[in-house]
Design an enzyme around this catalytic site. Structure first.
Site, short mmCIF file in Angstrom:
data_model
loop_
_atom_site.label_atom_id
_atom_site.label_comp_id
_atom_site.label_asym_id
_atom_site.label_seq_id
_atom_site.Cartn_x
_atom_site.Cartn_y
_atom_site.Cartn_z
N ASP A 97 34.37 -31.60 10.56
CA ASP A 97 35.07 -30.35 10.20
C ASP A 97 35.83 -29.86 11.43
OD1 ASP A 97 35.60 -28.20 8.29
OD2 ASP A 97 34.59 -26.96 9.79
N GLY A 498 0.32 15.03 -13.21
CA GLY A 498 -1.05 14.69 -13.60
C GLY A 498 -1.53 13.46 -12.88
C1 SAM Z 1 4.60 2.30 -5.62
S1 SAM Z 1 5.09 3.80 -6.33
C2 SAM Z 1 6.08 3.28 -7.67
C3 SAM Z 1 7.08 4.28 -8.08
C4 SAM Z 1 7.97 3.90 -9.27
N1 SAM Z 1 7.24 3.53 -10.42
C5 SAM Z 1 8.93 2.82 -8.88
O1 SAM Z 1 8.81 1.68 -9.33
O2 SAM Z 1 9.83 3.12 -8.09
C6 SAM Z 1 3.60 4.34 -7.11
C7 SAM Z 1 3.74 5.68 -7.76
O3 SAM Z 1 2.54 5.95 -8.47
C8 SAM Z 1 2.18 7.29 -8.25
N2 SAM Z 1 0.72 7.45 -8.43
C9 SAM Z 1 -0.26 6.92 -7.67
N3 SAM Z 1 -1.46 7.28 -8.13
C10 SAM Z 1 -1.23 8.04 -9.24
C11 SAM Z 1 -2.07 8.67 -10.17
N4 SAM Z 1 -3.40 8.61 -10.04
N5 SAM Z 1 -1.51 9.35 -11.18
C12 SAM Z 1 -0.18 9.43 -11.31
N6 SAM Z 1 0.68 8.82 -10.45
C13 SAM Z 1 0.16 8.15 -9.43
C14 SAM Z 1 2.62 7.54 -6.83
O4 SAM Z 1 2.73 8.91 -6.53
C15 SAM Z 1 3.93 6.81 -6.79
O5 SAM Z 1 4.99 7.63 -7.18
#
Ligand code: SAM
Length: 609
Positions: A97, A498
């Site tokens: 090349d 929740g």
């Molecule tokens: C890794 S993140 C994923 C976020 C989103 N689903 C995404 O794919 O971008 C995990 C999410 O689960 C939420 N989470 C963790 N434990 C939880 C619970 N016991 N109840 C509700 N939400 C929860 C966290 O706050 C976070 O927003």
């Protein structure tokens, strides 16, 4: 001395004759290369390479590395194709090349007359460099029918000075049609020779093939005694396995009785010599890979630092800044800034243009600029500030099995917001492929469990105009999620706070678990799936559950993105699609579709009738 004297006298023809009886293939359709090699009596077939010259130039530190790699890829493509398409295995494939560079810019073949004009006026009155990368691929068919390929590659550089070209001369030359299929837009062997004031180096190299260097290379390969003497002089020689391959090739040519013994006596030596000679064999790829892995953290940190210092934002606003101007803009030291900019160029994040000025690459324009819709700056900041620190405790985490992540991630609002921005960035980039992986239009209500900032929910509402989506997340997350909502869709997207392990789940036709299950042990996953299964009370319609994760290969050998993520998971676990399917089926769900997207996340849709 005898060997050195011999080197001077036997460089050309005898080495060419050593190739007689072998199937030599030229992986190039260039008539000039064909003529150069035919003129010295080499017998060969021409099989033009299908390899497209599209390597990313910004990934190569020096232009000659680009030429060598392109030559290598061209030759390897032909070497690998021939046994299948031509039903014969060549002994040697030669790829080449040629590139022209001026002021750090690589000039290729002109696209049209205007392009030729731009190139030639750039070369007018100046010295430029012509570099030809050459790769010699030795193909050795093994007893098990597999072919082993070893590549010897090198490059030759010639400096060429153009006279000052008048407009008339330039256009006359362009109108002759000669520039169009030639790197740099000229051919020195024909009319283009009139443009050249002088050259330093090999003339044939400018034509397209460095014959002398090629013959020296063959001489080194086929004359081990010479190679060994040159080695004593500090020159390079092929290593054991290259010799073994050459020996096996030599056995089928005439007059090579003593090659084997002499060849095998050559011990491994350095692979780079003063002739810019590179001897490559399979294990150099391994070496490159291991160094790449060892240096991986440096690349990440350079990326994080440049992102944090807003280098890409600065160059987006003011493309074409010099290093000193970038340093001033960042209020950083000149030396440090230049090192960072150069590292970014080598990583393909920036491009250095003519005149040494910097611009964002396509990659950084897309992912590293704050106002890009696919910006991953939030994820970058989270990786730098949180994950980077967690990974410095990796050994403790591995020894003790502790979950460093959980303690740190939500320890204060600043970290939490950073984490949410990171999740948001990935969801914005990877979400569309997940949302559209299946036709979800039959579901009228959806609930995104752990839906964080609502990115996925807004994507769903946009893709399915009759769907209403509830984002369900921890109260402290829902509190901060308002800053992420795009206006206009809010009436179909609502947030409910929740704990999905403790509280009652909102009713929905479709539940979504995106990047949730990998965070939890099988026991916790069972607890959550059991709650979702209970919440599914299908009426006229069935109830769906969409799980989006990185699905590991069945044998857990990849993808490494998933396995590296598992290192920071603590009690959680990465699973294959089959493992997720088994967990879901134990709660009455039937897996209906699995989608391996080309994006960052895969998806699985299951149904409960
Ligand atoms: C890794 S993140 C994923 C976020 C989103 N689903 C995404 O794919 O971008 C995990 C999410 O689960 C939420 N989470 C963790 N434990 C939880 C619970 N016991 N109840 C509700 N939400 C929860 C966290 O706050 C976070 O927003």
């Amino acid at each position: 001395w005898a060997a050195l004297a011999r080197r001077r006298t036997m460089v050309l023809n005898p080495v060419i004759s050593k190739l007689s009886g072998k199937l030599v293939v030229l992986a190039s359709s260039s008539p000039r290369r064909l003529e150069i090699l035919t003129n010295v009596g080499l017998r060969f077939e021409v099989v033009p390479s299908w390899f497209k010259e599209t390597l990313n130039k910004s990934l190569f530190k020096e232009p000659h590395q680009y030429a060598v790699e392109t030559a290598r890829q061209k030759a390897l493509e032909v070497a690998r194709r021939m046994p299948f398409k031509h039903l014969k295995t060549p002994d040697i494939v030669i790829g080449a090349d040629t590139i022209v560079t001026i002021d750090g810019l690589i000039l290729e073949k002109p696209r049209d007359k205007q392009d030729a004009y731009r190139m030639l006026s750039r070369l007018s009155g100046k010295e430029h460099s012509v570099c030809t990368g050459v790769a010699i691929v030795l193909c050795n068919q093994q007893e098990n029918e597999e072919t082993e390929y070893q590549t010897i590659d090198f490059y030759e550089e010639t400096r060429v000075k153009f006279a000052d070209l008048s407009e008339t001369m330039l256009w006359d030359y362009i109108d002759s049609g000669e520039p169009m299929d030639k790197a740099g837009g000229y051919g020195i062997q024909a009319l283009g020779g009139m443009l050249v004031e002088y050259i330093h180096g090999d003339f044939l190299n400018v034509v397209g093939f460095p014959l002398n260097r090629f013959c020296k290379q063959l001489d080194l390969l086929f004359n081990p005694e010479l190679a060994s003497n040159e080695r004593k002089d500090g020159q390079s020689a092929p290593d054991d396995s290259s010799w073994a391959l050459v020996n096996s090739l030599s056995k089928c040519s005439e007059g090579q009785e003593n090659m084997s013994a002499a060849g095998s006596a050559v011990p491994p030596v350095t692979s780079r010599g003063p002739m810019n000679l590179v001897i490559e064999k399979v294990h150099t790829d391994d070496l490159k890979r291991i160094i790449e892995l060892m240096d991986g953290f440096k690349a990440s940190k350079a990326l994080f630092t440049a992102s944090k210092m807003r280098v890409f934002d600065l160059l987006q606003k003011r493309p074409g800044l010099e290093g000193a101007e970038v340093a001033r803009g960042l209020q950083a030291s000149l030396k440090g800034t230049l090192c960072l900019l150069e590292a970014c160029v080598s990583l393909g994040l920036l491009e250095r243009k003519q005149g040494g000025v910097y611009e964002n690459s396509r990659l950084s324009q897309r992912f590293l600029v704050s106002d890009s819709p696919s910006s991953l700056l939030g994820y970058m900041a989270h990786s730098d500030e949180t994950v980077w620190k967690l990974f410095s405790h990796l050994e403790t985490s591995v020894r003790e099995g502790t979950n460093l992540q959980a303690k740190v991630m939500y320890s204060d609002d600043e970290r939490k917001l950073r984490f949410m921005k990171a999740m948001h960035g990935i969801a914005e980039v990877a979400g569309p492929a997940v949302i559209t992986a299946f036709d979800l239009s039959r579901f009228k209500t959806a609930c995104d469990l752990g839906g964080c900032t609502g990115s996925m929910a807004h994507g769903l509402a946009k893709a399915y105009p009759r769907m209403s989506v509830t984002v369900y997340d921890l109260p402290s997350v829902v509190e901060l999620s308002g800053t992420f909502c795009p206006p206009g869709l809010d009436n179909r997207v609502s947030f409910v706070a929740g704990d999905f392990f403790k509280d009652r789940l909102p009713k929905a036709d479709l539940y979504i678990l995106a990047r949730i299950l990998h965070d939890w042990t099988d026991d916790k996953v069972h607890a959550l799936l059991s709650k979702i299964s209970d919440a599914c009370t299908p009426g006229k319609l069935c109830c769906g559950l969409l799980v989006s994760e990185i699905f590991l290969d069945r044998d857990r050998t990849g993808p490494s993105q998933g396995l590296l993520q598992a290192l920071g998971l603590g009690p959680g676990k990465q699973r294959s699609a089959g493992e997720y399917g088994a967990l879901l089926e134990s709660h009455g769900f039937t897996v209906s579709h699995i989608a391996h997207t080309d994006s960052l996340l895969d998806a699985l849709l299951c149904i409960k009738d």
